[in-house]
Design an enzyme around this catalytic site. Structure first.
Site, PDB file in Angstrom:
ATOM      1  N   LYS A 278     -68.313 -12.539   1.314  1.00 39.45           N
ATOM      2  CA  LYS A 278     -68.312 -11.429   0.352  1.00 39.45           C
ATOM      3  C   LYS A 278     -69.011 -10.215   0.952  1.00 39.45           C
ATOM      4  O   LYS A 278     -69.871 -10.373   1.826  1.00 39.45           O
ATOM      5  CB  LYS A 278     -69.067 -11.845  -0.918  1.00 39.45           C
ATOM      6  CG  LYS A 278     -68.326 -12.814  -1.814  1.00 39.45           C
ATOM      7  CD  LYS A 278     -69.127 -13.117  -3.068  1.00 39.45           C
ATOM      8  CE  LYS A 278     -68.410 -14.086  -3.973  1.00 39.45           C
ATOM      9  NZ  LYS A 278     -67.147 -13.577  -4.542  1.00 39.45           N
ATOM     10  N   ARG A 352     -62.793 -23.490  -7.988  1.00 39.83           N
ATOM     11  CA  ARG A 352     -61.706 -24.412  -8.333  1.00 39.83           C
ATOM     12  C   ARG A 352     -61.745 -25.664  -7.459  1.00 39.83           C
ATOM     13  O   ARG A 352     -61.301 -26.728  -7.865  1.00 39.83           O
ATOM     14  CB  ARG A 352     -60.362 -23.674  -8.240  1.00 39.83           C
ATOM     15  CG  ARG A 352     -60.059 -23.124  -6.887  1.00 39.83           C
ATOM     16  CD  ARG A 352     -59.005 -22.020  -6.927  1.00 39.83           C
ATOM     17  NE  ARG A 352     -59.566 -20.712  -7.300  1.00 39.83           N
ATOM     18  CZ  ARG A 352     -58.860 -19.576  -7.325  1.00 39.83           C
ATOM     19  NH1 ARG A 352     -57.570 -19.583  -7.033  1.00 39.83           N
ATOM     20  NH2 ARG A 352     -59.437 -18.439  -7.671  1.00 39.83           N
TER      21      ARG A 352
HETATM   22  N1  BES Z   1     -67.797 -16.577  -8.162  1.00 41.52           N
HETATM   23  C1  BES Z   1     -66.654 -15.795  -7.864  1.00 41.52           C
HETATM   24  C2  BES Z   1     -66.122 -15.060  -9.087  1.00 41.52           C
HETATM   25  C3  BES Z   1     -67.015 -14.000  -9.653  1.00 41.52           C
HETATM   26  C4  BES Z   1     -66.922 -12.693  -9.229  1.00 41.52           C
HETATM   27  C5  BES Z   1     -67.914 -14.324 -10.642  1.00 41.52           C
HETATM   28  C6  BES Z   1     -67.741 -11.729  -9.770  1.00 41.52           C
HETATM   29  C7  BES Z   1     -68.738 -13.359 -11.194  1.00 41.52           C
HETATM   30  C8  BES Z   1     -68.640 -12.061 -10.748  1.00 41.52           C
HETATM   31  C9  BES Z   1     -65.547 -16.694  -7.337  1.00 41.52           C
HETATM   32  O1  BES Z   1     -65.969 -17.794  -6.621  1.00 41.52           O
HETATM   33  C10 BES Z   1     -64.736 -15.850  -6.429  1.00 41.52           C
HETATM   34  O2  BES Z   1     -65.243 -15.451  -5.430  1.00 41.52           O
HETATM   35  N2  BES Z   1     -63.491 -15.605  -6.802  1.00 41.52           N
HETATM   36  C11 BES Z   1     -62.620 -14.794  -6.031  1.00 41.52           C
HETATM   37  C12 BES Z   1     -61.279 -15.473  -6.001  1.00 41.52           C
HETATM   38  C13 BES Z   1     -60.342 -14.897  -4.983  1.00 41.52           C
HETATM   39  C14 BES Z   1     -60.823 -15.186  -3.577  1.00 41.52           C
HETATM   40  C15 BES Z   1     -58.977 -15.494  -5.202  1.00 41.52           C
HETATM   41  C16 BES Z   1     -62.537 -13.431  -6.685  1.00 41.52           C
HETATM   42  O3  BES Z   1     -62.594 -13.353  -7.924  1.00 41.52           O
HETATM   43  O4  BES Z   1     -62.459 -12.441  -5.969  1.00 41.52           O
HETATM   44 MN    MN Z   2     -66.294 -17.361  -4.575  1.00 38.75          MN
END
Ligand code: BES
Ligand code: MN
Ligand code: ZN
Length: 497
Positions: A278, A352
């Protein structure tokens, strides 16, 4: 904080802060009828001055009001008399709690009789007040040095009623259980990720079991999970030095062979994204990536507090998502406990991966229903903002029950579809499914839920995406304690049924 009831009108009530509802157009509530002429005159003069308009969210602190035995009278606006809405009442109670907290009042008294909603009873009203006062009264000082602690004076809130004291009593009981659960959920969420790791969460679950006879906790370590074939869950923790855990809390308050309702929480104690790293700004917010798990803990605590006569299983899939030479790569293929293979296309879609094996694991309980709770996608924040949790399900009945509980608690949900067209986006040429949709970010919350749905065919299931509702970023950052009110009410309704 303590919550009490007093069957009286306000004029003789000694308190640090008497909270009185007022209405738009300079209208005092009828509970003011019993005040002396001097007090009434003073209050009417304040209203006529226009210092408080009576709109929901308005508040005004008055000290030493003529002839009043209360040290302060705090006026709170409730909108037009006789036209209260749920959101107006919630706004007014929050404003009341914040106004009280702005003083040094150690106790407060809230006059309930003048607040009436067409479709809501006294229990509802009381529960909302308990929840919102407890919310405003929350502090998290565990990691501040002593002289830097935030201290709030308020210790006790008393509800004044002459109408429905039974409703107030039941509102206090369920409200306090929910509020305590929320507080626990917030504490776990706010605890920093160097402390709150999968091992820490496992210890918390064992602590709960020690406190409650009806609860047993089982913790599966990585070896036990490997034996069960949980290749997806285990792959997420590969890059971390703290091992993953599957935490199982079984609450047996009902008949032995009654099938349980199961809650499954995403417990990523820190989500760096892994090799699909990230960006740095705001990455600290990913300590709240275990808020789904924290809501399972909070709800179990509320269930224990209320000694609900039913069986509930809380499961937490706990792991830390870190990059390292041992971390999984985009392109890796893993085998889940269900036997389905998954091509990991993005290591940041890790929620997931831990949930799918937990969802297969819970088949053994022959659940009456399974609800998973996860901060799963950023896309749900884009869709719904902080106001509602995303709801996706394979069962109309579970949806109806969750929607009814959400409507009652105002812990809101909004349903999104899981149509076949979306399911097809998970097709992978190399494995049974990919871990992200192949339409890029489009419908990201739905494709995430579609992934989970591949593992939930054995029981009625719903998924709550709480990425927007479970915590706030920014200046007022912190865990919110949601969706504990929703989940607890959902379970409460299964008892009555
Ligand atoms: N934990 C994140 C989702 C999230 C983002 C929660 C912001 C709270 C605030 C999750 O694990 C994630 O990174 N999801 C990705 C999925 C993508 C790679 C398909 C996302 O939402 O960008
Ligand atoms: Mn994530
Ligand atoms: Zn995550």
């Amino acid at each position: 904080m303590d919550f009490k009831i007093k069957k009286a009108t306000p004029e003789k009530t000694k308190t640090d802060a008497l909270v009185l509802p007022v209405f738009e157009g300079n209208v005092l509530g009828s509970c003011c009828d019993h005040f002396s002429d001097a007090t009434k005159k003073a209050l009417n003069a304040v209203m006529a001055n226009g210092d408080i308009k009576g709109k929901p969210g308005d508040s005004l602190v008055l000290t030493a009001v003529a002839d009043s035995v209360a040290k302060r009278i705090i006026l709170i606006g409730l909108g037009k008399a006789g036209e209260q809405t749920e959101s107006a009442v919630r706004k007014a109670f929050s404003a009341a709690a914040n106004a009280v907290n702005g003083t040094s009042a150690k106790d407060a008294v809230l006059a309930l009789d003048d607040i009436q909603l067409e479709n809501r009873d006294t229990q509802w009203l009381t529960r909302q007040a308990v929840e919102l006062f407890a919310y405003a009264n929350y502090t998290f000082n565990a990691f501040k040095s002593k002289d830097n602690h935030k201290q709030l004076a308020l210790k006790k809130l008393t509800f004044l009623t002459t109408v429905d004291s039974k409703g107030v009593e039941s509102g206090i009981k369920s409200g306090a259980a929910i509020a305590n659960g929320m507080c626990y959920t917030r504490d776990l969420g706010n605890t920093p990720p160097n402390i709150c790791n999968p091992t820490y969460l496992a210890q918390e679950a064992k602590k709960l079991a020690r406190e409650c006879k009806a609860l047993t906790t089982t913790v599966l370590d990585e070896k036990a999970m490997r034996a069960l074939g949980m290749g997806a869950l285990l792959s997420v923790g590969n890059g971390s030095d703290t091992p993953s855990r599957l935490i199982v809390m079984e609450y047996k308050g009902g008949p032995k062979n009654q099938s349980p309702h199961v809650l499954v929480g995403k417990g990523i104690t820190f989500d760096t994204g892994g090799i699909s790293l990230k960006p740095a700004p705001d990455m600290d917010a990913m300590k709240w990536d275990m808020c789904g798990a924290a809501s399972v803990f909070g709800t179990m605590r509320a269930v224990i507090d209320m000694a609900l006569p039913m069986n509930v299983v809380g499961v937490v899939a706990a792991a830390e998502n870190m990059p390292s030479g041992k971390a999984s790569r985009p392109g890796d293929i893993v085998t889940t406990m269900s036997g389905q293979t998954v091509e990991i296309l993005n290591t940041d879609a890790e929620g997931r991966l831990v949930l799918c094996d937990a969802l297969t694991y819970v088949e053994r309980f022959k659940p009456a229903s399974v609800v998973d709770i996860a901060t799963l996608t950023g896309a749900i924040i884009v869709a719904l903002g902080p106001f509602a949790s995303g709801l996706m399900s394979n069962s109309e009945e579970v949806v109806e029950n969750l929607q009814a509980a959400a409507d009652y608690t105002q812990d809101k949900v909004w349903r999104l579809p899981l149509w076949d067209e979306y399911q097809a986006l998970l097709d992978s040429p190399f494995a049974d499914i990919g871990n992200i949709g192949n339409a890029g970010p489009k419908a990201g919350s739905i494709t995430a839920a579609c992934f989970l749905s591949r593992f939930t065919k054995a029981y009625p299931w719903a998924h709550l995406d709480v990425a927007g509702s479970a915590f706030n970023g920014g200046a007022n950052k912190g865990a919110t304690g949601r969706p504990v009110p929703l989940l607890t009410e959902y379970l409460l309704r299964q008892v009555k049924a």
